[in-house]
Design an enzyme around this catalytic site. Structure first.
Site, PDB file in Angstrom:
ATOM      1  N   ALA A 166      23.074 -27.482  29.755  1.00  0.00           N
ATOM      2  CA  ALA A 166      23.599 -28.851  29.599  1.00  0.00           C
ATOM      3  C   ALA A 166      22.463 -29.792  29.232  1.00  0.00           C
ATOM      4  O   ALA A 166      22.575 -30.599  28.300  1.00  0.00           O
ATOM      5  CB  ALA A 166      24.293 -29.303  30.875  1.00  0.00           C
ATOM      6  N   LEU A 210      28.259 -34.796  32.335  1.00  0.00           N
ATOM      7  CA  LEU A 210      28.620 -34.969  30.919  1.00  0.00           C
ATOM      8  C   LEU A 210      30.112 -34.762  30.696  1.00  0.00           C
ATOM      9  O   LEU A 210      30.711 -35.414  29.850  1.00  0.00           O
ATOM     10  CB  LEU A 210      27.850 -33.957  30.059  1.00  0.00           C
ATOM     11  CG  LEU A 210      26.326 -33.993  30.183  1.00  0.00           C
ATOM     12  CD1 LEU A 210      25.706 -32.875  29.355  1.00  0.00           C
ATOM     13  CD2 LEU A 210      25.773 -35.350  29.765  1.00  0.00           C
ATOM     14  N   GLY A 226      20.949 -29.393  35.608  1.00  0.00           N
ATOM     15  CA  GLY A 226      21.785 -28.190  35.667  1.00  0.00           C
ATOM     16  C   GLY A 226      22.611 -28.106  36.934  1.00  0.00           C
ATOM     17  O   GLY A 226      22.310 -28.749  37.942  1.00  0.00           O
ATOM     18  N   PRO A 237      33.281 -34.275  33.114  1.00  0.00           N
ATOM     19  CA  PRO A 237      33.698 -34.229  34.525  1.00  0.00           C
ATOM     20  C   PRO A 237      34.671 -33.101  34.847  1.00  0.00           C
ATOM     21  O   PRO A 237      34.564 -32.469  35.899  1.00  0.00           O
ATOM     22  CB  PRO A 237      34.375 -35.589  34.739  1.00  0.00           C
ATOM     23  CG  PRO A 237      33.841 -36.469  33.676  1.00  0.00           C
ATOM     24  CD  PRO A 237      33.526 -35.584  32.503  1.00  0.00           C
ATOM     25  N   LYS A 238      35.603 -32.837  33.954  1.00  0.00           N
ATOM     26  CA  LYS A 238      36.616 -31.830  34.276  1.00  0.00           C
ATOM     27  C   LYS A 238      35.994 -30.433  34.356  1.00  0.00           C
ATOM     28  O   LYS A 238      36.183 -29.712  35.329  1.00  0.00           O
ATOM     29  CB  LYS A 238      37.732 -31.862  33.222  1.00  0.00           C
ATOM     30  CG  LYS A 238      38.962 -31.098  33.645  1.00  0.00           C
ATOM     31  CD  LYS A 238      40.045 -31.063  32.573  1.00  0.00           C
ATOM     32  CE  LYS A 238      40.958 -32.262  32.634  1.00  0.00           C
ATOM     33  NZ  LYS A 238      42.205 -32.047  31.859  1.00  0.00           N
ATOM     34  N   PHE A 268      27.605 -14.547  34.803  1.00  0.00           N
ATOM     35  CA  PHE A 268      26.919 -14.932  36.045  1.00  0.00           C
ATOM     36  C   PHE A 268      25.539 -14.303  36.153  1.00  0.00           C
ATOM     37  O   PHE A 268      25.018 -14.118  37.247  1.00  0.00           O
ATOM     38  CB  PHE A 268      27.789 -14.575  37.268  1.00  0.00           C
ATOM     39  CG  PHE A 268      29.235 -14.934  37.073  1.00  0.00           C
ATOM     40  CD1 PHE A 268      29.620 -16.263  37.055  1.00  0.00           C
ATOM     41  CD2 PHE A 268      30.193 -13.964  36.853  1.00  0.00           C
ATOM     42  CE1 PHE A 268      30.937 -16.613  36.845  1.00  0.00           C
ATOM     43  CE2 PHE A 268      31.519 -14.304  36.627  1.00  0.00           C
ATOM     44  CZ  PHE A 268      31.896 -15.633  36.632  1.00  0.00           C
ATOM     45  N   GLY A 279      24.883 -24.874  37.399  1.00  0.00           N
ATOM     46  CA  GLY A 279      25.429 -23.527  37.594  1.00  0.00           C
ATOM     47  C   GLY A 279      24.921 -22.847  38.848  1.00  0.00           C
ATOM     48  O   GLY A 279      25.691 -22.206  39.566  1.00  0.00           O
ATOM     49  N   GLU A 280      23.644 -22.992  39.149  1.00  0.00           N
ATOM     50  CA  GLU A 280      23.072 -22.282  40.306  1.00  0.00           C
ATOM     51  C   GLU A 280      23.341 -23.022  41.609  1.00  0.00           C
ATOM     52  O   GLU A 280      23.761 -22.405  42.597  1.00  0.00           O
ATOM     53  CB  GLU A 280      21.555 -22.082  40.134  1.00  0.00           C
ATOM     54  CG  GLU A 280      21.063 -21.770  38.724  1.00  0.00           C
ATOM     55  CD  GLU A 280      21.620 -20.508  38.114  1.00  0.00           C
ATOM     56  OE1 GLU A 280      21.919 -19.560  38.855  1.00  0.00           O
ATOM     57  OE2 GLU A 280      21.782 -20.471  36.874  1.00  0.00           O
TER      58      GLU A 280
END
Lengths: 214, 720
Positions: free
Chosen positions: B519, B612, B684, B614-615, B249, B686-687
């Site tokens: 990604a 890209l 992206g 989904p899971k 993180f 993550g953020e």
């Protein structure tokens, strides 16, 4: 599967410590551990013949059955089950996340019960049956909980996962997986910082409701 | 075995991938992770391994007067005790960095800058012996008065870098003359990443000028460069291996002093050294989200149109190194407003250096801006979503460039429907059910959508296995799975025929896993490499089906065919502003008598371009939401300022969300490709998964109770 493996460990060092063990033994015996230490040891410490005693105390024989394999080990009394698994038996599937029983990453089964292996000294589980994440699958066939974790993506980085899975299996066995709320309550000792909690609940519910033998 | 399908409410991770129409891929490394076979940095069985344990300073500022290591050195099994007095000089620490500020130099001199700063490293033949011996190291200090409290030092804030220059668009402080005003201060405490895997390193010198490390890092190439720089080695002489990283993180974005210490210790003792930080060490050794003070002032007309935004922030850093982050940036960019001014200042304190934590400064800034927007919505008596739509930026307010893509309005719609926004009362504190106040809140987030350079080798083997190799790490977002997902689409082969090889500095370069760019960056490189490989097969195919790779290799007498492709963004990107967008909706329950807050439902919706995988994307999104819930309700590293020491540096006292805190969190995606940013259309995530969450919770708490909490975390005492 019975496979006796003797683990040869390095001999305890000799001659490196002038005073430390003697002092340690003295202090600990005098201050806190008098009740726990044989009177002869206290006398020996006082008589400055404690180096040999300390050396003898340093390692203790322990027999563990880990994932169906018997191990005869010689361990320090202060060594935790977690460190014995990871450092001596190379069973690194059991994780160290806090070393204080606060995160659950080190969860294993001892005689079928889930315990935090970081709060369990090796000498406390002498003669017991330990199951770690490495012992859950039957060969290539994954345990239903492992399958369900993959299917429901019950993890991201994967570090807390072995502890979560060992806890999840025990949670069902204990009869604590009867509702989403109950699962959350009884899985709250296992922290997942990636935040896979909802997926973990889904995985456990599926295994529970699927009636699989866990 | 086959797992029976059961319908579980809120369970969306079994939906098909609408890109391929097939069922979404499960994590490619899932089997290794559920069987305990995935190896993290402390888990390599290296011959002759010895163990290091750190000793930290017990004072907060001053100089070391004396260190007594004799007892530790005489303890059984101890090989060495390193301190500034005896540690060999680290070549990279000398001379060539004249800057007075920079990363902490470990065992460099007698200076103590913060409590817990490493002053010794004990190395012994077992972990138990090293740990015991570490308790025998004692030191005396000449102490000086320390400063660890940001709030009592706000007047000492300085502008440290050119980037932190005050920003003014239109007129500064225009909010003051607006008919409707909001003007409030917001505080976030220090938050610690606390990934579950303790930071750990195994360092082994393979020759006098060659070292191998297994370390927790988000970037194997950047770790390679840092270690090479510290020890003045050619980068190729430093091998960094990190195929599995147990979360980070942001905490593993850089090479930390303990890593340098382990490499040094290995050299000293002539054996491989394993150093695993304790959980307490994690609070003082690998960064944190810094304590930050903010003031946001908004002015609007009665129609809800913003006429002025002013955002000030002061963050903290260490005395030895400046750390700045984009706290106020979001106010420059989020809403269409003619007058915006921002100001960012930094205060140096006797603490360790912060480091970006998920959503970094933007998450901090979004808490203030999006709380203030909520306050404004009540001042205007306009629905918070409607207020945001009235100020919706169709082009980038900071530079008037068009967006490469922006589907935030769509995200608002999806989220409002899923949370049941129509059930919300505009008047706070009016819904009471079963003895609990119920409240609804929402807040938005944004983060730059970046793409940088990545090199991927795509190799088709004779047995039809496609091997994809690049030096990126997968710290948990599912990078490998997304790579496989892209490759299956291009090559038209099943995912189980794809092998992903990552986390090794000897592989073709990719950027550090951070800043929500992987990604888009690595995914595009996989796309380009596979496309090139497929073309190569096509040119060889003759009358054979060009997708029958096994047959073509056989016909050509090849045991494999590979391409290595470097892929990066083109110049057209300069014409656009590129961002990912998110919105978070919360329904909370607040207990009137005890002040307990429970999240009843959480919905996060992202415009992260084309999804890209989904899971894994859904998991990443809900994980970010949960981290934001922690930020909102419980996370706070507390320093006793009298001593400058943390008092809750463990998981019993520093609370992170556990199962019982978290409901079924749902994540949804607008899922529209951004074809300007990259060929795969991904942005992206993550953020943005975390940015805005804390404000959404605070806003829901206000809606439930009428109490505005501007200082995180929202603990029960603040609601009584």
């Amino acid at each position: 599967m019975e496979d006796e493996r003797a683990h040869i460990l390095p001999e305890a060092d000799s001659g490196t410590s002038e005073n430390s063990r003697r002092n340690f033994l003295k202090q600990s015996t005098l201050l806190t551990a008098i009740a726990l230490t044989p009177a002869t040891a206290v006398k020996a410490a006082e008589a400055h013949v404690d180096e040999k005693i300390a050396g003898a105390f340093e390692k203790m024989p322990v027999k563990l059955e880990v994932n169906g394999i018997n191990h005869s080990l010689s361990v320090e009394p202060r060594a935790t089950l977690l460190d014995i698994l990871r450092e001596q038996l190379d069973l690194t599937g059991t994780k160290k996340g806090c070393d204080h029983g606060q995160c659950g990453a080190c969860t294993v089964h001892v005689d079928g019960r889930r315990v935090n292996s970081c709060l369990t000294l090796g000498v406390m589980v002498n003669g017991k049956k330990i199951t770690t994440i490495e012992g859950l699958a039957k060969g290539d066939e994954l345990h239903p909980m492992q399958e369900a974790f993959i299917k429901h993506d019950g993890f991201q980085c994967g570090y807390c996962t072995p502890g979560q899975i060992m806890s999840a299996v025990a949670c069902i066995r204990e009869g604590h997986a009867n509702s989403e709320m109950e699962i959350r309550e009884y899985m709250s000792g296992n922290i997942c910082r990636c935040g896979a909690y909802p997926n973990i609940v889904n995985a456990i519910q599926e295994v529970k409701e699927g009636g699989f033998k866990v | 075995m086959k797992v029976k399908e059961t319908a579980i409410p809120g369970n969306h991770n079994l939906m098909p991938d609408d890109r391929t129409g097939k069922s979404a891929l499960s994590r490619v490394d899932g089997r290794l992770k559920v069987t305990g076979k995935a190896k993290y940095s402390a888990e390599y069985n290296v011959k002759d391994l010895v163990y290091g344990v750190m000793v930290g300073s017990s004072v907060t500022k001053g100089t070391i007067k004396s260190i007594d290591t004799k007892k530790a050195e005489n303890a059984p099994g101890v090989l060495s005790v390193l301190t500034y007095l005896n540690a060999p000089k680290i070549p990279g620490y000398q001379a060539d960095n004249p800057s007075p500020k920079g990363p902490l130099k470990i065992f460099y001199n007698n200076q103590v800058y913060f409590n817990g700063q490493p002053i010794a490293l004990v190395v012994a033949d077992t972990f138990e012996r090293a740990l015991f011996a570490s308790t025998l190291v004692t030191a005396t200090y000449d102490t000086e008065a320390h400063q660890t409290n940001l709030l009592t030092n706000l007047d000492k804030g300085v502008s440290t870098r050119r980037e932190d220059k005050d920003f003014v668009k239109g007129q500064a402080n225009a909010w003051q003359s607006a008919p409707v005003k909001v003007d409030a201060e917001y505080i976030i405490p220090t938050e610690v990443h606390n990934p579950m895997e303790l930071h750990a390193i195994i360092a082994r010198w393979d020759a006098g000028d060659k070292v191998s490390v297994y370390t927790k890092t988000q970037g194997v190439k950047s770790s390679q460069r840092s270690i090479a720089q510290a020890f003045k080695l050619p980068p190729d002489n430093v091998q960094v291996t990190a195929p599995f990283v147990g979360g980070a993180f942001g905490s593993a974005l850089r090479t930390w002093p303990h890593e340098i210490a382990a490499v040094l210790a290995s050299k000293v003792v002539g054996k491989p050294v394993k150093l695993v930080l304790s959980r307490a060490d994690m609070f003082t050794s690998v960064g944190y989200r810094p304590f930050t003070w903010q003031k946001v002032s908004l002015g609007a007309g009665a129609d809800g149109k913003l006429t002025g935004i002013t955002h000030e922030a002061t963050g903290q850093s260490s005395v030895y190194e400046d750390f700045t982050e984009g706290v106020v940036n979001i106010s420059q960019l989020m809403y269409a407003c003619p007058n915006i001014n921002t100001r960012y200042r930094l205060v140096s304190l006797n603490v360790n250096t912060p480091t970006p934590m998920r959503g970094p400064g933007e998450a901090t800034g979004a808490f203030a801006l999006e709380s203030a927007m909520d306050e404004l919505s009540y001042a205007l008596n306009i629905d918070p979503i409607e207020l945001r739509m009235r100020n919706y930026a169709e082009t980038d307010p900071s530079n008037n460039k068009p967006y490469s893509s922006k589907f935030l309005a769509e995200a608002y719609k999806i989220g409002a429907e899923k949370i049941g926004w129509t059930e919300r009362s505009q008047k706070p504190g009016t819904i009471l059910q079963n003895g609990w106040h119920i409240g609804y809140g929402m807040a938005a987030g944004m983060f730059g959508a970046h793409r940088s350079s990545s090199t991927v080798t795509a190799k088709m083997q004779a047995d039809g296995t496609l091997v994809l190799q690049t030096a990126v790490t997968d710290i948990g977002p599912g990078t490998g799975t997304a790579m496989a997902s892209v490759a299956t689409g291009v090559m038209d082969i099943p995912a189980d025929k794809i092998k992903i090889v990552l986390g090794d500095s000897s592989l073709p370069p990719s950027p550090t896993q951070g800043g929500s760019q992987i990604a888009a960056t690595v995914g595009s490189a996989v796309h380009d490499a596979c496309t090139e490989l497929k073309e190569k097969f096509k040119s060889m195919a003759g009358n054979t089906d060009p997708a029958d790779y096994i047959k073509i290799l056989k016909q050509q007498g090849l045991d494999h065919l590979e391409v290595t492709t470097t892929s990066k963004s083109g110049p057209e990107q300069g014409k656009y502003s590129m961002y990912s967008w998110s919105v978070h909706f919360m329904r909370v329950l607040v207990h009137p008598a005890t002040g307990v807050v429970k999240i009843d439902k959480a919905i996060s919706v992202a415009d992260a371009g084309q999804i890209l995988s989904p899971k894994t994307a859904r998991s990443q999104m809900i994980g970010g939401t949960i981290m934001g819930i922690g930020m909102a309700l419980m996370e706070e590293a507390v320093i006793d300022h009298r001593y400058g020491r943390l008092v809750n540096n463990n998981f019993a006292d520093y609370h992170v969300p556990v199962q019982a805190d978290i409901p079924q969190v749902e994540a949804y995606f607008v899922n529209k490709a951004d074809n300007i940013l990259n060929p795969i259309g991904a942005k992206g995530m993550g953020e943005i998964a975390t940015i805005g969450v804390a404000a959404a919770v605070a806003n829901a708490v206000y809606n439930a109770t009428g109490k505005r909490v501007r200082e995180l975390p929202i603990t029960p005492d603040k609601l009584l």
